[in-house]
Design a protein around this motif. Structure first.
Motif, PDB file in Angstrom:
ATOM      1  N   ASP A   1       0.828  -1.213   0.000  1.00 36.21           N
ATOM      2  CA  ASP A   1       0.000   0.000   0.000  1.00 36.21           C
ATOM      3  C   ASP A   1       0.861   1.261   0.000  1.00 36.21           C
ATOM      4  N   GLY A   2       2.073   1.126  -0.516  1.00 33.78           N
ATOM      5  CA  GLY A   2       2.945   2.297  -0.608  1.00 33.78           C
ATOM      6  C   GLY A   2       3.906   2.443   0.555  1.00 33.78           C
ATOM      7  N   GLY A   3       3.844   1.551   1.551  1.00 30.60           N
ATOM      8  CA  GLY A   3       4.732   1.635   2.703  1.00 30.60           C
ATOM      9  C   GLY A   3       5.867   0.635   2.618  1.00 30.60           C
ATOM     10  N   TRP A   4       6.776   0.740   3.561  1.00 31.62           N
ATOM     11  CA  TRP A   4       7.934  -0.154   3.633  1.00 31.62           C
ATOM     12  C   TRP A   4       8.073  -0.640   5.076  1.00 31.62           C
ATOM     13  N   ARG A   5       8.234  -1.965   5.210  1.00 32.29           N
ATOM     14  CA  ARG A   5       8.306  -2.568   6.539  1.00 32.29           C
ATOM     15  C   ARG A   5       9.706  -3.143   6.762  1.00 32.29           C
ATOM     16  N   HIS A   6      10.285  -2.857   7.941  1.00 28.59           N
ATOM     17  CA  HIS A   6      11.546  -3.486   8.316  1.00 28.59           C
ATOM     18  C   HIS A   6      11.652  -3.528   9.833  1.00 28.59           C
ATOM     19  N   THR A   7      12.748  -4.135  10.334  1.00 31.12           N
ATOM     20  CA  THR A   7      12.933  -4.370  11.768  1.00 31.12           C
ATOM     21  C   THR A   7      14.335  -3.942  12.176  1.00 31.12           C
ATOM     22  N   HIS A   8      14.430  -3.207  13.278  1.00 27.53           N
ATOM     23  CA  HIS A   8      15.727  -2.858  13.855  1.00 27.53           C
ATOM     24  C   HIS A   8      15.520  -2.371  15.287  1.00 27.53           C
ATOM     25  N   ALA A   9      16.629  -2.168  16.000  1.00 25.72           N
ATOM     26  CA  ALA A   9      16.532  -1.604  17.353  1.00 25.72           C
ATOM     27  C   ALA A   9      15.826  -0.257  17.268  1.00 25.72           C
ATOM     28  N   PHE A  10      14.730  -0.133  17.992  1.00 31.19           N
ATOM     29  CA  PHE A  10      13.826   0.996  17.769  1.00 31.19           C
ATOM     30  C   PHE A  10      13.936   2.035  18.879  1.00 31.19           C
ATOM     31  N   THR A  11      14.092   3.284  18.488  1.00 33.42           N
ATOM     32  CA  THR A  11      14.003   4.419  19.404  1.00 33.42           C
ATOM     33  C   THR A  11      13.251   5.541  18.707  1.00 33.42           C
ATOM     34  N   ILE A  12      12.644   6.408  19.494  1.00 31.89           N
ATOM     35  CA  ILE A  12      11.958   7.573  18.948  1.00 31.89           C
ATOM     36  C   ILE A  12      13.002   8.591  18.489  1.00 31.89           C
ATOM     37  N   ASP A  13      12.899   9.032  17.232  1.00 33.41           N
ATOM     38  CA  ASP A  13      13.802  10.041  16.696  1.00 33.41           C
ATOM     39  C   ASP A  13      13.107  10.741  15.532  1.00 33.41           C
ATOM     40  N   ALA A  14      13.883  11.469  14.718  1.00 34.19           N
ATOM     41  CA  ALA A  14      13.285  12.237  13.628  1.00 34.19           C
ATOM     42  C   ALA A  14      12.597  11.338  12.599  1.00 34.19           C
ATOM     43  N   ARG A  15      13.093  10.092  12.420  1.00 40.88           N
ATOM     44  CA  ARG A  15      12.483   9.177  11.455  1.00 40.88           C
ATOM     45  C   ARG A  15      11.371   8.336  12.069  1.00 40.88           C
ATOM     46  N   HIS A  16      11.355   8.223  13.378  1.00 42.68           N
ATOM     47  CA  HIS A  16      10.396   7.351  14.064  1.00 42.68           C
ATOM     48  C   HIS A  16       9.711   8.169  15.158  1.00 42.68           C
ATOM     49  N   ARG A  17       8.579   8.739  14.834  1.00 41.23           N
ATOM     50  CA  ARG A  17       7.913   9.680  15.746  1.00 41.23           C
ATOM     51  C   ARG A  17       6.796   9.047  16.553  1.00 41.23           C
ATOM     52  N   ARG A  18       6.458   7.807  16.279  1.00 39.86           N
ATOM     53  CA  ARG A  18       5.453   7.105  17.083  1.00 39.86           C
ATOM     54  C   ARG A  18       5.922   5.689  17.341  1.00 39.86           C
ATOM     55  N   TRP A  19       5.401   5.093  18.403  1.00 44.08           N
ATOM     56  CA  TRP A  19       5.788   3.731  18.753  1.00 44.08           C
ATOM     57  C   TRP A  19       4.984   2.742  17.912  1.00 44.08           C
ATOM     58  N   PRO A  20       5.615   1.702  17.382  1.00 43.83           N
ATOM     59  CA  PRO A  20       4.873   0.715  16.580  1.00 43.83           C
ATOM     60  C   PRO A  20       3.741   0.095  17.369  1.00 43.83           C
TER      61      PRO A  20
END
Length: 457
Positions: A431-450
């Motif tokens: 649907d136009g998105g991209w899914r991947h997995t890595h050590a997750f923290t909130i930052d400029a690219r990740h503004r909400r928690w999965p």
């Protein structure tokens, strides 16, 4: 084939710069511990039976300062040389404390506390953010956290004992001299250490830099749990800090030296925890250890309420204060590990500052209750409210901090262009998105928690 043994692991204490910084923390803490005892006795000297209200107000000023100044310090910590900043703040603190023995009015206490704690609000989170940069290995950092908590505990345990010994031959005003020497000694040790420069944050704009740490805290589930545990610690901790003087003097009718001994019992409980924590954290996750501490805090606070309905018991008070100290150590020692894995290196100063600010916002709630409500309504009603804060924080932490809390999380990006370097290992979602997995923290690219749909339990 000859098997080569790995080289022996270098001891944490072989790191000269860490040793000097730890020494700086130790001497400053012992000076601060003497001030804790002396400030309570100064309040009693100036206000008598209303010492709790005076001390509660002074500590409320301290908390307001911590809440407002710490984020400012976090926003500029990567813009100035950290060694110079820490030394300057130590000198300011020494200059203020040397004036405390000469105050004659309560408002003067409040003014000096304001200046003193403004410097401390900038010093502490800056100092805390240095350790992850100085000790990149997690095992070394865990040992350093344990050693830091041990230093805090030893101060709680031994500086009251030292204060008791000094009070037997000197006026409590002389205790402030020990604090001045501690801050000056800390400045000299920091000056002799090599402190790495902070990694510059990519965040632009003062507001974004001020709010980034709090935003990360309130968006990360495990950090929301930490914040709830901060409330649990503050609830019963205010009982110990604010009300010990009046409980020992007015209810138990015991001398000044026993104020120091009861505070020392609180430190003895934490000492046992701090010495065992590196081994414990190798076997148990931080969440389990910290929630166990919350249970001890709740038990201690309820026992204190029960004790307040009696005529008082010195052995029971010693035991209860020790249980509260044990719970505090279980909650507070692992916090640095949780913060470290919840933020990128460049965001650590802001996150440590946010923890410092938000945790003291909890104390800003509990200190007035311990000071004003206990003075107006008595120990039982005041301690019941403080116990309620501790139990509320503990229950909230259980709910807010997920039992399953992996570092790596699967998540979807819909706002990055195809071929972006961050999506090198991603797969399209259709649907136009991209899914991947890595050590997750909130930052400029990740503004909400999965959400749970991305990471089913």
């Amino acid at each position: 084939m000859i098997r080569r043994e790995p080289p022996p692991r270098r001891s944490l204490w072989a790191n000269t710069d860490y040793r000097r910084l730890y020494g700086a923390q130790l001497v400053a803490l012992f000076g601060t511990g003497l001030t804790t005892v002396a400030l309570g006795l100064l309040a009693y000297d100036l206000a008598g039976s209303r010492a709790g209200a005076v001390l509660g107000t002074a500590l409320a000023i301290k908390m307001v300062t911590y809440v407002t100044v710490a984020p400012l310090a976090g926003a500029v910590a990567d813009r100035v040389p950290r060694r110079r900043l820490l030394v300057a703040l130590d000198v300011v603190r020494a200059s203020v404390v040397v004036a405390l023995p000469f105050v004659t009015e309560i408002w003067q206490v409040y003014l000096l506390v304001l200046v003193l704690q403004s410097a401390s609000a900038a010093f502490t989170p800056t100092f805390q953010a240095v350790l992850p940069d100085l000790l990149p290995d997690e095992r070394d950092y865990t040992r350093a956290l344990s050693a830091s908590q041990l230093a805090v505990t030893m101060e709680t345990l031994l500086s009251p004992a030292l204060a008791a010994a000094l009070l037997s031959v000197l006026s409590f005003h002389w205790l402030f001299t020990g604090t001045t020497a501690g801050f000056l000694g800390s400045a000299l040790l920091v000056l002799s250490a090599r402190i790495p420069l902070a990694r510059p944050s990519a965040r632009e704009g003062l507001w974004d830099r001020l709010a980034s740490g709090t935003r990360i805290f309130l968006t990360t589930p495990r950090l929301r749990g930490v914040l709830a545990l901060d409330l649990a610690v503050a609830g019963v901790g205010a009982l110990v800090v604010v009300n010990t003087v009046n409980y020992v003097r007015d209810v138990l009718g015991r001398p000044d030296a026993d104020v120091a001994l009861l505070l020392g019992a609180h430190g003895a409980g934490t000492l046992l925890v701090a010495s065992a924590m590196p081994t414990v954290l190798e076997r148990l996750p931080e969440r389990s250890v910290m929630l166990l501490g919350a249970g001890a805090l709740g038990t201690g606070s309820l026992a204190a309420v029960a004790l307040s309905t009696t005529e008082g018991s010195w052995p029971a008070a010693l035991a209860i204060w020790a249980v509260i100290g044990t719970g505090s150590g279980l909650v507070l020692t692992p916090v640095g590990r949780v913060l470290r894995r919840s933020a990128h290196e460049a965001d650590r100063p802001a996150v440590f500052a946010a923890q410092f600010s938000l945790s003291h916002a909890c104390w800003l709630v509990s200190y007035p209750v311990a000071g004003w409500l206990v003075t107006a309504s008595g120990f039982t009603r005041g301690w019941l409210v403080l116990s309620g804060l501790t139990v509320l924080g503990s229950l909230a932490a259980i709910r807010l901090w997920p039992r399953r809390d992996p570092r790596a999380l699967r998540h979807v990006h819909v706002d990055l262009p195809d071929g972006h370097e961050h999506l090198a290992d991603a797969e399209p979602t259709g649907d136009g998105g991209w899914r991947h997995t890595h050590a997750f923290t909130i930052d400029a690219r990740h503004r909400r928690w999965p959400g749970s749909q991305e990471n089913p339990r």
